[in-house]
Design a protein around this motif. Structure first.
Motif, PDB file in Angstrom:
ATOM      1  N   PRO A   1       0.825  -1.214   0.000  1.00 44.92           N
ATOM      2  CA  PRO A   1       0.000   0.000   0.000  1.00 44.92           C
ATOM      3  C   PRO A   1       0.851   1.253   0.000  1.00 44.92           C
ATOM      4  CG  PRO A   1       0.057  -1.003   2.190  1.00 44.92           C
ATOM      5  CD  PRO A   1       0.738  -1.959   1.257  1.00 44.92           C
ATOM      6  N   ARG A   2       0.297   2.323  -0.510  1.00 42.41           N
ATOM      7  CA  ARG A   2       1.024   3.583  -0.540  1.00 42.41           C
ATOM      8  C   ARG A   2       1.247   4.079   0.876  1.00 42.41           C
ATOM      9  NH1 ARG A   2       0.298   9.057  -0.307  1.00 42.41           N
ATOM     10  NH2 ARG A   2      -1.852   8.771   0.371  1.00 42.41           N
ATOM     11  N   ARG A   3       2.467   4.443   1.168  1.00 41.89           N
ATOM     12  CA  ARG A   3       2.780   4.969   2.484  1.00 41.89           C
ATOM     13  C   ARG A   3       2.343   6.431   2.564  1.00 41.89           C
ATOM     14  NH1 ARG A   3       8.832   3.860   4.122  1.00 41.89           N
ATOM     15  NH2 ARG A   3       7.994   4.842   6.016  1.00 41.89           N
ATOM     16  N   PRO A   4       1.486   6.759   3.512  1.00 43.53           N
ATOM     17  CA  PRO A   4       1.038   8.155   3.592  1.00 43.53           C
ATOM     18  C   PRO A   4       2.152   9.069   4.040  1.00 43.53           C
ATOM     19  CG  PRO A   4       0.247   6.897   5.484  1.00 43.53           C
ATOM     20  CD  PRO A   4       0.886   5.913   4.536  1.00 43.53           C
ATOM     21  N   VAL A   5       2.115  10.281   3.566  1.00 40.90           N
ATOM     22  CA  VAL A   5       3.080  11.279   4.015  1.00 40.90           C
ATOM     23  C   VAL A   5       2.800  11.581   5.476  1.00 40.90           C
ATOM     24  CG1 VAL A   5       3.918  13.630   3.691  1.00 40.90           C
ATOM     25  CG2 VAL A   5       3.214  12.259   1.723  1.00 40.90           C
ATOM     26  N   PRO A   6       3.839  11.549   6.375  1.00 39.11           N
ATOM     27  CA  PRO A   6       3.590  11.755   7.790  1.00 39.11           C
ATOM     28  C   PRO A   6       2.854  13.064   8.054  1.00 39.11           C
ATOM     29  CG  PRO A   6       5.840  10.994   7.444  1.00 39.11           C
ATOM     30  CD  PRO A   6       5.254  11.281   6.095  1.00 39.11           C
TER      31      PRO A   6
ATOM     32  N   LEU B   1      13.562  16.937  12.213  1.00 39.01           N
ATOM     33  CA  LEU B   1      14.333  16.773  10.982  1.00 39.01           C
ATOM     34  C   LEU B   1      15.023  15.416  10.937  1.00 39.01           C
ATOM     35  CD1 LEU B   1      15.900  20.351  10.749  1.00 39.01           C
ATOM     36  CD2 LEU B   1      14.125  19.383   9.280  1.00 39.01           C
ATOM     37  N   PHE B   2      15.433  14.910  12.083  1.00 38.55           N
ATOM     38  CA  PHE B   2      16.055  13.585  12.141  1.00 38.55           C
ATOM     39  C   PHE B   2      15.077  12.505  11.687  1.00 38.55           C
ATOM     40  CE2 PHE B   2      16.673   9.666  14.596  1.00 38.55           C
ATOM     41  CZ  PHE B   2      17.927   9.288  14.140  1.00 38.55           C
TER      42      PHE B   2
ATOM     43  N   SER C   1      15.460  10.210   8.400  1.00 43.72           N
ATOM     44  CA  SER C   1      15.455   8.753   8.526  1.00 43.72           C
ATOM     45  C   SER C   1      14.407   8.117   7.626  1.00 43.72           C
ATOM     46  CB  SER C   1      15.195   8.365   9.984  1.00 43.72           C
ATOM     47  OG  SER C   1      16.205   8.886  10.835  1.00 43.72           O
ATOM     48  N   ALA C   2      13.322   8.864   7.341  1.00 42.31           N
ATOM     49  CA  ALA C   2      12.268   8.357   6.471  1.00 42.31           C
ATOM     50  C   ALA C   2      12.567   8.604   5.001  1.00 42.31           C
ATOM     51  CB  ALA C   2      10.926   8.993   6.843  1.00 42.31           C
ATOM     52  N   GLY C   3      13.744   9.155   4.696  1.00 45.80           N
ATOM     53  CA  GLY C   3      14.131   9.373   3.309  1.00 45.80           C
ATOM     54  C   GLY C   3      13.800  10.733   2.764  1.00 45.80           C
TER      55      GLY C   3
ATOM     56  N   ALA D   1      17.322  17.791   4.884  1.00 43.78           N
ATOM     57  CA  ALA D   1      16.783  17.585   6.226  1.00 43.78           C
ATOM     58  C   ALA D   1      17.869  17.110   7.177  1.00 43.78           C
ATOM     59  CB  ALA D   1      15.633  16.586   6.191  1.00 43.78           C
ATOM     60  N   ALA D   2      18.749  16.234   6.708  1.00 46.53           N
ATOM     61  CA  ALA D   2      19.820  15.734   7.559  1.00 46.53           C
ATOM     62  C   ALA D   2      20.804  16.843   7.931  1.00 46.53           C
ATOM     63  CB  ALA D   2      20.553  14.592   6.856  1.00 46.53           C
ATOM     64  N   VAL D   3      21.157  17.686   6.952  1.00 42.20           N
ATOM     65  CA  VAL D   3      22.107  18.769   7.215  1.00 42.20           C
ATOM     66  C   VAL D   3      21.501  19.790   8.171  1.00 42.20           C
ATOM     67  CG1 VAL D   3      23.354  20.684   6.152  1.00 42.20           C
ATOM     68  CG2 VAL D   3      23.331  18.450   5.040  1.00 42.20           C
TER      69      VAL D   3
END
Length: 288
Positions: A80-85, A254-255, A259-261, A266-268
């Protein structure tokens, strides 16, 4: 439900007569189980068979993948499509307006609290922070060895503590345009203002964790009115946690996104927020 009915009928009639019917809507899975075979099937199998027929009549659907050697659809279903958080429940524009309103309410609630217990001066560690802030505001540099703060060996602020808050407050006051209020009133307001900014990452973080923007609104409201948070961040005392907490909340949000790609940006930005929190409050090391 329709796919389950078709799979169940396939399982029930795997050894029965099977066919793929070509209907008016294109290729549709159609199990034709012989009448003599259906009479010996269990009642549950006949239920599955009837469900499959109803599913076919329900409407057009793409032909599923089939297991080799059989006419039955594969048991493997597409993920299934993963919903955007945090995408559900509230549209983006309304969500932003609600968070801005919560931010303003946070400043008002802290201002009211500060007005009831305002003190003419800071005490304890707040007095030390205020002294260094005054130095920066006056264009002076915080000494690398401060014997007035700790006698006789002296205090090394850059090595034994963090002075990011003092430089932030001092420089903001120094370059404040127009007629300036006194430094005490400015720092009392500014510390509450900065802490109130945490309502944005707190709400966004809750939205990511629970997958609902309503969860972010509730978390932001708790942040605004919680007596423990309001009393600690109203500005009647000058503490470094009030600068570090919004940065830590921003880093955590942001972490999770990274982590969710969410990507390198976002990581920087998350790493930068954590570095600024470390420069503002030495207690950030316990967060790590």
């Amino acid at each position: 439900l329709r796919q389950g009915a078709v799979d169940g009928a396939c399982r029930a009639g795997r050894d029965a007569d099977q066919d793929v019917c070509r209907g008016a809507h294109g290729d549709l899975p159609c199990l034709r189980i012989a009448v003599e075979t259906a009479t010996v099937l269990s009642p549950m199998a006949r239920v599955w068979q009837n469900g499959a027929t109803a599913a076919i009549r329900f409407g057009e659907r793409p032909a599923p993948r089939r297991r080799p050697g059989t006419g039955c659809p594969s048991r493997r279903r597409p993920a299934p499509r993963r919903p955007v958080p945090g995408e559900r429940s509230v549209n983006r524009r309304t969500y932003i307006l609600v968070l801005v309103a919560l931010f303003l309410l946070a400043n008002v609630s802290r201002g009211i609290f500060r007005g009831h217990i305002a003190a003419p001066r800071y005490v304890a560690e707040g007095a030390s922070h205020f002294r260094y802030t005054g130095m920066v505001a006056a264009g002076e540099r915080i000494p690398s060895l401060d014997r007035d703060a700790q006698w006789p060996e002296g205090l090394r602020p850059y090595e034994e503590t963090a002075v990011g808050m003092e430089y932030l407050y001092g420089l903001a006051y120094r370059f404040l345009p127009g007629d300036k209020v006194d430094l005490h009133a400015f720092t009392a307001f500014f510390t509450a203002f900065l802490f109130s900014l945490a309502v944005f990452p707190v709400a966004l973080l809750a939205g990511v964790l629970w997958g609902s923007r309503w969860a972010g609104v509730v978390a932001g409201l708790i942040f605004v009115v919680s007596p423990a948070l309001v009393g600690r961040s109203s500005g009647f005392e000058l503490i470094r946690e009030n600068v570090a907490f919004p940065l830590l909340a921003l880093h955590t949000w942001l972490f999770l996104l990274a982590s969710a790609g969410a990507g390198t940006i976002a990581a920087v930005l998350g790493a930068l927020a954590l570095a600024l929190a470390l420069a503002s409050w030495q207690g950030t090391q316990f967060f790590l």
